[in-house]
Design an enzyme around this catalytic site. Structure first.
Site, PDB file in Angstrom:
ATOM      1  N   HIS A  63       1.066  -0.961   0.325  1.00 22.11           N
ATOM      2  CA  HIS A  63      -0.049   0.006   0.025  1.00 22.11           C
ATOM      3  C   HIS A  63       0.956   1.313  -0.373  1.00 22.11           C
ATOM      4  O   HIS A  63       2.016   1.065   0.405  1.00 22.11           O
ATOM      5  CB  HIS A  63      -0.957   0.058   0.905  1.00 22.11           C
ATOM      6  CG  HIS A  63      -2.322  -0.706   0.611  1.00 22.11           C
ATOM      7  ND1 HIS A  63      -2.628  -1.314   1.901  1.00 22.11           N
ATOM      8  CD2 HIS A  63      -2.660  -0.939  -0.220  1.00 22.11           C
ATOM      9  CE1 HIS A  63      -3.398  -2.268   1.793  1.00 22.11           C
ATOM     10  NE2 HIS A  63      -3.825  -2.129   0.103  1.00 22.11           N
ATOM     11  N   ASP A  65       1.445   4.101   1.323  1.00 25.15           N
ATOM     12  CA  ASP A  65       1.749   5.080   2.773  1.00 25.15           C
ATOM     13  C   ASP A  65       3.361   4.034   3.130  1.00 25.15           C
ATOM     14  O   ASP A  65       3.360   4.263   3.700  1.00 25.15           O
ATOM     15  CB  ASP A  65       0.289   5.109   3.216  1.00 25.15           C
ATOM     16  CG  ASP A  65       0.352   3.968   3.867  1.00 25.15           C
ATOM     17  OD1 ASP A  65      -0.448   3.145   3.286  1.00 25.15           O
ATOM     18  OD2 ASP A  65      -0.804   4.006   5.175  1.00 25.15           O
TER      19      ASP A  65
END
Length: 307
Positions: A63, A65
């Site tokens: 993901h 982030d």
């Protein structure tokens, strides 16, 4: 030196006060970078740790982030002409994402990356300072947490060595061989030493409660764990595969953790004290609510036990 340096503490969206994820672990001669989100390279400038110091990069999942800082960090390794290989560990199912991030832009690659994907729950990697173990977590995409385990050692007891007349080079021989013959008697290492427990560091990011969380946290001297939500959003946390501060604190309490570091906070919460208040209902040990650019020391070794 053994310490955690926090580069960023935000979850999906950064805030004015919180950079995206990023964590550096200094462990003797090893420097491990965990989950470099956007801005990690710049945050490193504030810490005194350079790309040249890095020995391994660990990604829990792909993901954004947790990985969008990879292109900049990887290119910086070559820009700075890092002279040693840097290992990169990530979920094997995300190899395509890693390849894209690795070659996200044109650059002249001089650094040597040693790619070591995680193929199975419990897979281990041998480091000079111990063993790095990956455990499967519960999240919508393939995700692994990591723990670094130093092997147990021993601490020699001077008074017992003196009682058997063991000194100088003979002490080294006793440690290496495990026994020594003295005055017609065999003296074993266990008779003149106590066990020195190895230290443990655990890193748990995006996940719901699962066996892997507890396996990673077990007896950790320092546990870094996500606390994206508060208990008021527990249903949402379960739905999207995250933990609340209360859940993370209960894991730490039940697993014998010494120092608990909560991080990866949702942008919806402006006051970090709410995470501390919630965690303190369950965990009485050393508690740290992570802030960008803070350093957290690994606690002193546990007391040695009789061998």
């Amino acid at each position: 030196m053994r310490e955690l340096v926090v580069l960023g503490t935000a979850s999906q969206a950064p805030t004015r006060q919180r950079n995206h994820n990023g964590y550096l672990l200094r462990w003797d001669d090893e420097v491990l970078l965990f989950d470099p989100g956007e801005g990690s390279q710049r945050q490193m400038l504030h810490t005194g740790i350079s790309a040249t110091d890095l020995t391994r990069i660990c990604v829990t999942h792909f993901h954004g982030d947790h990985c969008l800082g990879l292109p900049g960090v990887i290119q910086r390794l070559s820009l700075d002409r890092v002279p040693h290989p840097v290992a990169v560990t990530f979920p094997a199912g995300g190899a395509e994402y890693f390849d894209r991030l690795h070659h996200a832009a044109s650059f002249y690659e001089t650094a040597e990356l040693t790619v070591e994907p995680v193929h199975a729950d419990g897979q281990q990697f041998t480091l000079g300072v111990g063993t790095l173990e990956a455990r499967r977590l519960r999240h919508p995409i393939e995700t692994y947490g990591y723990r670094l385990v130093e092997p147990d050692g021993c601490r020699m007891l001077p008074e017992k060595l003196a009682a058997y007349g063991i000194a100088g080079p003979a002490v080294g021989e006793l440690i290496r061989v495990g026994h020594l013959d003295r005055n017609g008697r065999r003296v074993t290492r266990d008779e003149v030493s106590v066990t020195r427990p190895g230290q443990r560091f655990a890193f748990v990011m995006d996940t719901g409660l699962c066996d892997g969380v507890y396996a990673l946290a077990e007896h950790a001297d320092l546990l870094v764990i996500e606390a994206t939500f508060l208990e008021s959003e527990a249903a949402l946390a379960a739905e999207v595969g995250h933990l609340t501060a209360g859940q993370a604190a209960r894991v730490a309490a039940e697993s014998g953790v010494r120092t608990l570091v909560l991080t990866h906070f949702s942008q919806r919460y402006a006051d970090p004290r709410r995470f501390a208040d919630e965690a303190r209902q369950h965990f009485t040990g050393e508690l740290v609510i992570a802030e960008d650019l803070m350093a957290v020391q690994v606690p002193p070794r546990r007391v040695a036990s009789a061998g």
